[in-house]
Design a protein around this motif. Structure first.
Motif, short mmCIF file in Angstrom:
data_model
loop_
_atom_site.label_atom_id
_atom_site.label_comp_id
_atom_site.label_asym_id
_atom_site.label_seq_id
_atom_site.Cartn_x
_atom_site.Cartn_y
_atom_site.Cartn_z
N HIS A 1 0.73 -1.35 0.13
CA HIS A 1 0.06 0.18 -0.21
C HIS A 1 0.92 1.33 0.00
CE1 HIS A 1 -3.86 -2.22 0.57
NE2 HIS A 1 -2.89 -3.10 1.52
N LYS A 2 2.30 1.02 -0.08
CA LYS A 2 2.99 2.24 -0.22
C LYS A 2 4.03 2.04 -1.37
CE LYS A 2 1.55 3.46 3.83
NZ LYS A 2 0.41 4.65 3.84
N PHE A 3 3.75 3.09 -2.22
CA PHE A 3 4.74 2.82 -3.47
C PHE A 3 5.54 4.10 -3.67
CE2 PHE A 3 0.62 0.78 -5.42
CZ PHE A 3 1.11 -0.49 -4.61
N ILE A 4 6.81 3.99 -4.20
CA ILE A 4 7.59 5.21 -4.56
C ILE A 4 8.01 5.00 -5.99
CG2 ILE A 4 10.00 6.05 -4.05
CD1 ILE A 4 10.07 4.80 -1.60
N LEU A 5 7.76 5.99 -6.86
CA LEU A 5 7.72 6.02 -8.13
C LEU A 5 9.12 6.85 -8.29
CD1 LEU A 5 7.30 5.48 -11.21
CD2 LEU A 5 5.56 7.12 -11.10
N HIS A 6 10.25 6.50 -8.93
CA HIS A 6 11.51 7.32 -9.02
C HIS A 6 11.76 7.32 -10.47
CE1 HIS A 6 15.31 9.06 -7.97
NE2 HIS A 6 16.14 7.84 -8.26
N SER A 7 11.66 8.47 -10.86
CA SER A 7 11.87 8.95 -12.17
C SER A 7 12.23 10.28 -12.38
CB SER A 7 11.01 8.55 -13.18
OG SER A 7 11.19 8.69 -14.47
N SER A 8 13.08 10.91 -13.20
CA SER A 8 13.29 12.14 -13.71
C SER A 8 12.63 12.50 -15.18
CB SER A 8 14.64 12.59 -13.82
OG SER A 8 15.40 11.69 -14.66
N ARG A 9 11.81 11.84 -15.60
CA ARG A 9 11.13 12.18 -16.79
C ARG A 9 9.75 12.18 -16.65
NH1 ARG A 9 14.32 7.38 -17.85
NH2 ARG A 9 16.28 7.96 -18.96
N ARG A 10 9.08 13.08 -16.96
CA ARG A 10 7.74 13.78 -16.73
C ARG A 10 6.88 12.60 -17.55
NH1 ARG A 10 4.70 18.57 -19.39
NH2 ARG A 10 5.13 17.14 -21.11
N ASP A 11 7.10 12.26 -18.73
CA ASP A 11 6.18 11.50 -19.23
C ASP A 11 6.20 10.13 -18.85
OD1 ASP A 11 5.68 13.56 -21.29
OD2 ASP A 11 7.18 12.97 -22.70
N THR A 12 7.52 9.83 -18.56
CA THR A 12 7.35 8.56 -18.01
C THR A 12 6.49 8.30 -16.59
OG1 THR A 12 9.44 7.87 -18.66
CG2 THR A 12 8.75 6.72 -16.69
N VAL A 13 6.65 9.37 -15.85
CA VAL A 13 5.63 9.66 -14.57
C VAL A 13 4.17 9.49 -14.78
CG1 VAL A 13 5.21 10.80 -12.57
CG2 VAL A 13 7.45 10.53 -13.23
N ARG A 14 3.94 10.33 -15.85
CA ARG A 14 2.39 10.28 -16.10
C ARG A 14 2.08 9.10 -16.80
NH1 ARG A 14 1.20 16.30 -18.98
NH2 ARG A 14 1.32 17.48 -17.01
N HIS A 15 2.91 8.53 -17.61
CA HIS A 15 2.31 7.13 -18.20
C HIS A 15 2.01 6.12 -17.07
CE1 HIS A 15 2.66 8.69 -21.99
NE2 HIS A 15 4.06 8.55 -22.27
N VAL A 16 3.04 5.95 -16.19
CA VAL A 16 2.85 5.07 -14.92
C VAL A 16 1.57 5.31 -14.21
CG1 VAL A 16 4.00 4.10 -12.85
CG2 VAL A 16 5.34 4.56 -14.98
N MET A 17 1.52 6.75 -13.87
CA MET A 17 0.35 7.05 -12.73
C MET A 17 -0.95 6.89 -13.78
SD MET A 17 1.87 7.77 -10.06
CE MET A 17 0.60 8.89 -9.35
N THR A 18 -1.11 6.85 -15.03
CA THR A 18 -2.44 6.86 -15.65
C THR A 18 -2.70 5.38 -15.87
OG1 THR A 18 -1.96 8.77 -17.05
CG2 THR A 18 -3.56 7.39 -17.92
N ALA A 19 -1.79 4.59 -15.93
CA ALA A 19 -1.85 3.00 -15.98
C ALA A 19 -2.23 2.70 -14.57
CB ALA A 19 -0.47 2.35 -16.41
N ALA A 20 -1.55 3.21 -13.45
CA ALA A 20 -1.88 2.65 -12.08
C ALA A 20 -3.23 3.20 -11.93
CB ALA A 20 -1.05 3.46 -11.21
#
Length: 882
Positions: free
Chosen positions: A212-231
């Protein structure tokens, strides 16, 4: 000659006055073919210089860029690119290199020999390949960032986390040192969309972990958005799940769309430092962080240029002045005069190029609201975390699911759970329950039918395992094996195996009291009563003693009545006196005792036999006979149950079904019902299924068995965070009685059949008590004889009235003569008829039908009889004078 010299000197002086020398600083922009980074930096330099420098300063100073591309098409292209880059950086007039780390192309040992490399991307896993004495990172240095992440997570009191990253896992070790359990997940290297299959697979694996605790580590905005949208589409953005995003511009990630759940992040960028007239670069899919970084790179070059040229107040004399690489290095790290840009203050360590003395905000986004809950101060390379707000437990929101998310729900057609009426038109118990859930939790869904050749349950499980479905509804059985790969809701139905058989023909008989004797015996008893009554009548008819006794006479009616009283153990007003009649009655009594004893015994035996039922009720009964065949649904869980059992009668029954596989292992519902309706086949299936068939088709019934118990539930992907919300809603529906109403709706008994059919259920007459149906014949006979008696009485009265009317209509003169004669003969005791009408004081006119019957065999008194004067009692009965 002298004139020529003067002309040349004049021209040189004029050209020198027209040509203005400038202070310049030049940087080489690294990239791949097709990159437009050089043009972007030039435009940013023009805009920022115009905004921050005066016209005079712009005349005296200039920022220049050239482009170096690393072409990897062929080996020759790679060689040419490296040769050109090396020649470029061998010039000390190139102050710096700008761009990401590009393998050997950015090597500080072979290519970038004299300059600092201003790194415009996160070092990531390439940090170990870099010479930190020659590489200057604009973004936070990986080790410092790892410490900051670990300290923030510690302050948030997270003890068990999943860590997602594409390349940089440096924070994992630091998290472990802070006693935080970490489950690392490597994301795909190239993520171009939220529908990326590898990304989906990673997130499904993450969901399965039930963390229930996730850390998303990335310096690329597009990568972060894609991961968050899929999540979000996989419902991993839930109020029970917390996310921490390390991307340095957290606000830019969540500024678009709806983001449920609790999100935390870091903010390094001060977007107000970005000039407003260059934000058009954001329209070209450029992030705010990248644009701010580019602005700061240009700002750092401008900062060094101003320091080295006395703020560009004067132009250089006699020649162009260029900022050299060593001069750039010196002024860049000069702490007396630092530069503050969109990403904060730029200060680097003295011994290395680790950036320090800057601050990042810690942000929290909950329920659509952004708050600053703390900060991270990087001092001398060590982060110090201070929290202004303690993290709170996330309350359950009023709306669990995001409004822009549609749940994909899979199902298979199984009566009565899911019944497909037409294209995208469904009904059934599970569908009705699903609709009730949507009203309770306010979510949208799309129902997908995955009915195929394989077992319907296994198709649902497969879809949930693949992660393509949010939930599965239908006849989904809870098993231990499935519990290891998917999750289940609370139980919505419990059942056990049952037999579906044809009902037996009804044995209901309203005249069961006649059953102990056959019809010929009943006729013989009736004849016996008639013979006894006639015998009594004949003896009484010709017996002189009986003829003289006026108070006790056995006419035919009384004889029949006397015989019936003896048979029914009743009483009479009188009894026979003669020896013959008593002999008949004695034998008749003896016969009645025998008849009654036999009737009582046979009636008790008959009713006892009625309680004995040899119909098929259990699988033991089914296995012990050969007339009725049986079977199960092909590829069903119940078939596997019979297959795996080694106990009798299940093993024997499976052998029978295997031998008759074509007849016993069925799949088609119509075929199953037809065979059961024929009466020669019993179908073994789940109780809920057979109960439903029994309500839909008349003449068949379901009999519960004591094996094959199972539970039905909704299915979820392993670790689905919204399962608890569904379970909570199910409990509320149960408490509100909705589940009971739906069960009644789909399993109400006899909904298509009449109550008075000609069949009987196995459950009928399972007790020894007699029902009204057993004795109703007695009441029918009683009612019939009451009606008959009333009818006879009414007929008799009508007959007598008509007869009396005929007798009263006799002529008046005849009656007058008779009555007058009677009066003369009796000394005046009888008078004419008209007198009787006038006075009833001494004489009485009888008006009852029984007193109006005339008989010539009886006379009016002793005197008349002695005198031989026959006078019929036509209408008058004499009364003596008072």
């Amino acid at each position: 000659m002298e004139w020529t010299t003067k002309v040349i000197c004049f021209v040189l002086l004029t050209w020198s006055a027209a040509t203005a020398y400038k202070h310049t600083i030049t940087a080489s922009v690294l990239g791949y073919p097709g990159s437009t980074a050089e043009e972007m930096y030039e435009k940013i330099a023009d805009v920022t210089m115009e905004e921050s420098m005066s016209a005079r300063q712009r005349e005296n100073c200039d920022i220049r860029f050239n482009s170096l591309t690393f072409n990897t098409t062929t080996g020759s292209d790679v060689y040419d690119s490296l040769t050109k880059a090396r020649e470029n950086f061998s010039q000390k007039s190139i102050a710096a290199a700008i761009g990401p780390f590009i393998d050997v192309f950015a090597s500080t040992e072979y290519v970038i020999l004299n300059q600092y490399h201003l790194l415009t991307s996160a070092a990531g896993q390439n940090a170990e390949l870099m010479d930190l004495k020659k590489v200057v990172s604009i973004l936070p240095e990986p080790k410092s960032m790892a410490r900051a992440i670990a300290d923030v997570i510690t302050k948030l009191h997270w003890r068990n986390v999943a860590f997602l990253s594409q390349d940089d896992f440096s924070p994992v070790l630091q998290l472990g040192q802070n006693d935080i359990q970490v489950w690392p997940i490597r994301l795909p290297t190239h993520i171009t969309s939220h529908t990326d299959r590898d990304l989906q697979r990673n997130l499904i694996e993450l969901r399965t972990s039930e963390k229930h605790k996730f850390i998303l580590h990335s310096s690329r905005r597009d990568t972060v958005r894609h991961v968050m949208t899929a999540a979000k589409q996989l419902h991993l953005l839930h109020h029970t799940i917390d996310w921490f995003v390390t991307y340095p511009d957290f606000e830019d990630v969540i500024q678009e769309g709806e983001w449920p759940g609790s999100l935390y992040g870091l903010s390094l960028l001060n977007h107000e430092k970005i000039p407003g007239n260059i934000t058009y670069f954001l329209q070209h899919n450029m992030s705010r962080l990248d644009l701010g970084l580019a602005v700061d790179v240009v700002g750092l070059m401008r900062h060094v240029l101003l320091i080295s040229s006395d703020d560009c107040q004067t132009a250089p004399q006699g020649n162009q002045r260029e900022v050299m690489a060593e001069e750039f290095k010196f002024h860049l790290k000069n702490r007396r005069r630092t530069y503050t840009g969109a990403l904060g203050e730029y200060v680097w360590g003295r011994d290395n190029n680790t950036r320090t003395n800057y601050t990042m905000d810690v942000l929290a986004f909950k329920a659509g609201k952004m708050d600053t809950i703390g900060s991270v101060d990087f001092m001398d390379g060590r982060p110090e975390v201070s929290m202004t707000h303690e993290p709170s437990v996330n309350p359950a929101p009023s709306t669990v699911f995001s409004k822009d998310i549609e749940l994909t729900i899979v199902t298979t057609q199984t009566d009565p759970f899911i019944i497909k009426r037409g294209e995208n038109e469904y009904t059934g118990f599970s569908y009705d329950l699903l609709k009730a859930l949507t009203e309770k939790l306010e979510f949208r869904f799309k129902l997908s039918d995955v009915t195929g050749a394989e077992n319907g349950d296994e198709a649902l499980v497969r879809e949930l395992q693949k992660g393509t479905a949010s939930m599965a509804v239908g006849a989904l059985e809870v098993t231990a094996a499935r519990e290891t790969v998917i999750s289940f809701s609370y139980t919505i139905l419990s059942t056990q195996a049952s037999l579906l058989i044809k009902k037996a023909e009804s044995t209901q008989n309203f005249f069961q009291f006649l059953s102990p004797f056959k019809m010929n015996l009943w006729l013989m008893i009736v004849a016996f009563i008639a013979v006894a009554a006639i015998a009594l009548f004949l003896i009484s008819r010709y017996d002189p003693t009986q003829q003289a006794a006026m108070e006790q006479r056995f006419d035919l009616k009384e004889s029949i009545w006397y015989a019936l009283n003896i048979l029914l153990q009743g009483t009479t007003d009188y009894s026979p006196n003669t020896t013959a009649m008593r002999a008949i009655i004695a034998f008749f009594w003896f016969s009645v005792i025998i008849i009654e004893a036999a009737y009582t015994a046979n009636l008790a035996a008959y009713l006892t036999l009625q309680q004995m039922d040899n119909r098929i009720k259990t699988v033991h009964d089914l296995a012990g006979q050969t007339q009725v065949k049986y079977g199960v649904k092909n590829n069903s869980n119940l078939m596997e149950y019979f297959k795996e059992q080694k106990e009798d009668p299940f093993e024997r029954m499976w052998a029978f079904m295997k031998i008759n596989e074509g007849y016993s292992l069925l799949s088609n519902t119509t075929q199953i019902i037809e065979k059961v309706m024929s009466g020669s086949f019993a179908f073994i299936d789940d109780g809920v299924t057979n109960d439903y068939y029994a309500t839909q088709y008349c003449g068949i019934e379901a009999i519960d068995q004591n094996f094959g118990a199972k539970d039905y539930s909704f299915g979820f992907p392993r670790g689905a965070p919204y399962r608890d919300d569904i379970n909570r809603a199910l409990l509320q529906l149960k408490e509100e009685g909705v589940l009971d109403e739906l069960k009644e709706k789909w399993w109400s008994a006899g909904k298509n059949c009449t109550e008075d059919d000609d069949t009987r259920s196995v459950t009928d007459q399972t007790t020894a008590e007699l029902d009204i149906a057993n004795m109703v014949g007695v009441f029918i006979v009683l009612a019939a004889f009451v009606v008959l008696a009333i009818g006879v009485d009414i007929g008799e009265r009508v007959y007598r009235c008509r007869r009396a009317e005929e007798e009263v209509s006799c002529s008046l003169w005849t009656l007058t003569v008779l009555c007058t004669s009677a009066g003369l003969a009796t000394g005046g005791r009888y008078r004419p008829l008209d007198y009787y009408y006038q006075s009833q004081k001494d004489y009485k006119v009888c008006h009852s039908p029984s007193s109006l019957l005339c008989s010539w065999s009886r006379f009016l008194g002793e005197n008349i009889v002695q005198d031989g004067l026959p006078l019929p009692t036509v209408c008058v009965r004499s009364n003596k004078y008072s």
